[in-house]
Design a protein around this motif. Structure first.
Motif, mmCIF file in Angstrom:
data_model
loop_
_atom_site.group_PDB
_atom_site.id
_atom_site.type_symbol
_atom_site.label_atom_id
_atom_site.label_comp_id
_atom_site.label_asym_id
_atom_site.label_seq_id
_atom_site.Cartn_x
_atom_site.Cartn_y
_atom_site.Cartn_z
ATOM 1 N N GLY A 131 0.840 -1.192 0.000
ATOM 2 C CA GLY A 131 0.000 0.000 0.000
ATOM 3 C C GLY A 131 0.869 1.233 0.000
ATOM 4 N N PRO A 132 0.562 2.183 0.860
ATOM 5 C CA PRO A 132 1.369 3.406 0.895
ATOM 6 C C PRO A 132 2.642 3.263 1.716
ATOM 7 C CG PRO A 132 -0.453 3.601 2.428
ATOM 8 C CD PRO A 132 -0.631 2.272 1.731
ATOM 9 N N ALA A 133 2.808 2.158 2.429
ATOM 10 C CA ALA A 133 3.948 2.000 3.338
ATOM 11 C C ALA A 133 4.971 1.032 2.748
ATOM 12 C CB ALA A 133 3.484 1.488 4.702
ATOM 13 N N THR A 134 6.231 1.213 3.143
ATOM 14 C CA THR A 134 7.329 0.332 2.741
ATOM 15 C C THR A 134 7.797 -0.454 3.949
ATOM 16 O OG1 THR A 134 8.053 1.852 1.006
ATOM 17 C CG2 THR A 134 9.628 0.209 1.758
ATOM 18 N N GLU A 135 7.814 -1.783 3.826
ATOM 19 C CA GLU A 135 8.249 -2.659 4.900
ATOM 20 C C GLU A 135 9.522 -3.382 4.477
ATOM 21 O OE1 GLU A 135 5.116 -5.299 5.874
ATOM 22 O OE2 GLU A 135 3.698 -3.717 6.457
ATOM 23 N N TRP A 136 10.280 -3.826 5.457
ATOM 24 C CA TRP A 136 11.518 -4.558 5.202
ATOM 25 C C TRP A 136 11.270 -6.035 5.448
ATOM 26 C CZ3 TRP A 136 15.685 -2.434 2.953
ATOM 27 C CH2 TRP A 136 15.768 -1.044 2.942
ATOM 28 N N GLN A 137 11.505 -6.843 4.414
ATOM 29 C CA GLN A 137 11.233 -8.275 4.472
ATOM 30 C C GLN A 137 12.544 -9.056 4.429
ATOM 31 O OE1 GLN A 137 9.058 -9.755 1.138
ATOM 32 N NE2 GLN A 137 8.614 -11.724 2.075
ATOM 33 N N PRO A 138 12.773 -9.996 5.366
ATOM 34 C CA PRO A 138 14.010 -10.798 5.330
ATOM 35 C C PRO A 138 14.038 -11.683 4.085
ATOM 36 C CG PRO A 138 12.943 -10.933 7.484
ATOM 37 C CD PRO A 138 11.960 -10.281 6.569
ATOM 38 N N ILE A 139 15.183 -11.721 3.414
ATOM 39 C CA ILE A 139 15.342 -12.568 2.239
ATOM 40 C C ILE A 139 16.492 -13.563 2.404
ATOM 41 C CG2 ILE A 139 14.356 -10.868 0.674
ATOM 42 C CD1 ILE A 139 17.181 -10.064 -0.136
ATOM 43 N N GLY A 140 17.291 -13.412 3.442
ATOM 44 C CA GLY A 140 18.385 -14.340 3.685
ATOM 45 C C GLY A 140 18.924 -14.194 5.093
ATOM 46 N N GLN A 141 19.336 -15.306 5.698
ATOM 47 C CA GLN A 141 19.860 -15.299 7.062
ATOM 48 C C GLN A 141 21.113 -16.168 7.131
ATOM 49 O OE1 GLN A 141 16.674 -16.608 9.612
ATOM 50 N NE2 GLN A 141 15.487 -14.743 9.328
ATOM 51 N N ALA A 142 21.973 -15.859 8.089
ATOM 52 C CA ALA A 142 23.204 -16.636 8.280
ATOM 53 C C ALA A 142 23.775 -16.322 9.654
ATOM 54 C CB ALA A 142 24.228 -16.329 7.190
ATOM 55 N N THR A 143 24.710 -17.152 10.081
ATOM 56 C CA THR A 143 25.463 -16.913 11.306
ATOM 57 C C THR A 143 26.872 -16.482 10.922
ATOM 58 O OG1 THR A 143 24.193 -18.549 12.551
ATOM 59 C CG2 THR A 143 26.343 -17.926 13.423
ATOM 60 N N LEU A 144 27.240 -15.298 11.349
ATOM 61 C CA LEU A 144 28.568 -14.765 11.068
ATOM 62 C C LEU A 144 29.496 -15.093 12.234
ATOM 63 C CD1 LEU A 144 27.548 -11.199 9.804
ATOM 64 C CD2 LEU A 144 27.684 -13.330 8.495
ATOM 65 N N TYR A 145 30.683 -15.578 11.918
ATOM 66 C CA TYR A 145 31.623 -15.864 13.008
ATOM 67 C C TYR A 145 33.055 -15.694 12.519
ATOM 68 C CZ TYR A 145 31.898 -20.513 10.821
ATOM 69 O OH TYR A 145 32.047 -21.551 9.934
ATOM 70 N N ASN A 146 33.932 -15.458 13.489
ATOM 71 C CA ASN A 146 35.361 -15.354 13.259
ATOM 72 C C ASN A 146 36.053 -15.873 14.503
ATOM 73 O OD1 ASN A 146 38.077 -13.994 13.647
ATOM 74 N ND2 ASN A 146 37.646 -13.380 11.539
ATOM 75 N N PHE A 147 36.784 -16.993 14.359
ATOM 76 C CA PHE A 147 37.502 -17.587 15.476
ATOM 77 C C PHE A 147 38.993 -17.543 15.168
ATOM 78 C CE2 PHE A 147 33.578 -20.489 15.676
ATOM 79 C CZ PHE A 147 32.868 -19.523 16.354
#
Length: 528
Positions: free
Chosen positions: A366-382
């Motif tokens: 409609g008149p509003a803009t929403e943010w929709q998740p399109i990808g997920q991940a776990t970021l790590y650095n050891f």
């Protein structure tokens, strides 16, 4: 003509130059638009073409009759017809496109199949699906083309695992010795994985190999398996091996028994004369033995010449970082040139972290803009002693957007020191059949161009098997001086505007409801 209202009797001079026939008869001589029919050409007895809905209407002023309401609705619907046609009836004309680029063919001595790679300049100015891209010669004749992904052939490595056999265990002080061999006909071991239910531990591992189980050669002398989940989600249960072909192995696990302070404490009070005289707080120490449920070995298989869609790094136009302290999140705003992206890689100097992250794309509701998740991940650095592991990439299905958001959950940890973001996506090319002696340009960038319908896919699929396309480049983008604006652009925006369409629909519903209401009011006047 079907659905035209006319009175009984012969047709007079009202339509002297037109021929009308009753519904159901063939041989119509001319199509008569509804607004051309005089309002008094009607049949008092009923409607033709719509069924005998009403047998008789009393004579009354025409403004009150339901036919007027129905006619108005039809006129409104008919008025949208030319608007809709304006969206799909434009002639193919280079003046409709904002930009053009020369196709660097070189000497055009003979007929050949050419291919050029789509780059950021093309993606930034074209719509989703590339309906506004045309290949024209010097005479503006259109050359059919096909958009296809660029593929490459490379090695694909797959990790596999197996169970060891002949396990034997022997205690040596505060260490244990484990012996086993690999199954018959199994490939050489590239490493071992330890499965244990224990958490919060650190054990040193040594590995020896043998061909016959008698003479042993050291392979790993300072291996380490650990779990630091008390502090963060950091663990390692694998011990990689150098290249070898041994079938028998001996593993030494040191410090199999350790002491761990219990989270519970023993409290005691001493009272004398009704008053507390002494309070003691004693910590409890737990003695733990390292339990191993099983040991598996792993190896890697390599498959040659696997076809994959080629990936390329695309430029990031702008990068902004902000921290939302209330939500304990770091939000990265990334602007791109609408390339077909499939992932982002975070660039950070931070070490020893483990964070959840998601990529979001804007969606208009409609008149509003929403943010929709399109990808997920776990970021790590050891980075601990000799262990260096990291995973900083977030993948998602192919998407073309001008702006993305990357949301990183910090929880109670300090925000990461993020220096930038790399964008990666699929590579596509346009393939077409070029005639001898002709040079071509690619025209692109139009809000009104409709998707072309070519048979190039079938033709090129047959030809490319024997004649591989020759790769050519593109010249610099040039503003089309002959660009004449977007025909029908105002109409397109109006038809795509939900407020405008909603208003038109509501008006039609009100007019139709008014007509039906007036018709119902006249039912009482019908003869019994």
């Amino acid at each position: 003509m079907e659905g035209v209202l006319f009175r009984s009797g012969p047709i007079g001079a009202d339509l002297s130059h037109r021929g009308l026939r009753r519904a159901g008869r063939v041989g119509a001589q001319r199509l008569v638009h509804l607004p051309e029919i005089p309002p008094h050409v009607r049949h008092e007895g009923g409607f033709l073409g719509g069924g005998e809905l009403m047998n008789r209407w009393p004579k009354e002023p025409r403004a009150l009759r339901p036919q007027g309401a129905m006619t108005l609705v039809l006129v409104l619907l008919g008025a949208l017809g030319p608007w809709r046609e304006a969206r799909s009836c434009f002639a193919e004309d280079p003046t409709r496109f904002r930009f053009w680029r020369d196709i660097d063919r070189g000497a055009a001595g003979e007929e050949e199949i050419l291919a050029f790679t789509l780059d950021s300049d093309l993606y930034a100015a074209t719509r989703d699906g590339l309906p506004d891209l045309r290949i024209l010669d010097a005479n503006h004749a259109e050359a059919p083309y096909q958009i296809e992904p660029v593929v490459e052939y490379r090695e694909q490595r797959t990790r596999r695992t197996g169970h060891v056999e002949g396990l034997a265990l022997r205690e040596q002080g505060n260490a244990i010795e484990i012996r086993f061999h690999l199954p018959k006909d199994s490939p050489p071991a590239e490493g071992f994985t330890f499965f244990t239910p224990q958490v919060d531990y650190e054990r040193k591992i040594q590995v020896f190999g043998s061909d016959d189980g008698a003479g042993w050669k050291p392979l790993v002398v300072d291996g380490m398996v650990f779990d630091y989940s008390r502090y963060m989600d950091v663990s390692n249960r694998e011990v990689p091996l150098p290249t070898n072909r041994f079938r028998h192995f001996k593993i030494m696990v040191e410090d199999v028994t350790d002491e761990k302070e219990s989270p519970y404490k023993h409290l005691s009070w001493t009272f004398r004369g009704g008053k507390e005289e002494e309070r003691k707080e004693d910590a409890t120490v737990q003695r733990r033995t390292f339990r191993i449920d099983r040991i598996e070995f792993f190896w890697t298989t390599t498959q040659q010449h696997v076809q994959k869609v080629k990936k390329a790094e695309y430029p990031v136009g702008a990068f902004e970082k902000e921290t939302d302290a209330s939500k304990k999140q770091t939000i990265l705003r990334v602007r791109t040139g609408r390339e077909p992206l499939t992932g982002f890689t975070i660039q950070t100097a931070s070490r020893n972290f483990h964070r959840r992250a998601a990529v979001e794309a804007p969606v208009l509701r409609g008149p509003a803009t929403e943010w929709q998740p399109i990808g997920q991940a776990t970021l790590y650095n050891f980075r601990f002693r000799d262990i260096h592991r990291e995973q900083l990439r977030i993948e998602f299905p192919e998407r073309r957007q001008e702006e993305y958001r990357i949301v990183i959950d910090n929880e109670d940890n300090p925000p990461l020191d993020i220096a930038g973001v790399k964008a990666e996506g699929n590579v596509y090319r346009a393939v077409f059949l070029a005639e001898a002696g002709k040079n071509y340009r690619v025209y692109y960038g139009s809000e009104s161009a409709e998707p072309p319908k070519y048979e190039a896919a079938a033709v090129l699929a047959a030809l490319c098997q024997s004649f591989p396309p020759r790769a050519v480049g593109l010249g610099n983008p040039i503003d089309n001086a002959a660009f004449g604006g977007e025909p029908g652009l105002t109409v397109r925006k109006a038809l795509d505007n939900w407020i405008f369409l909603g208003s038109v629909i509501c008006l039609m519903v009100l007019v139709l409801a008014w007509g039906l209401f007036r018709a119902g009011k006249q039912l009482d006047h019908l003869p019994k």
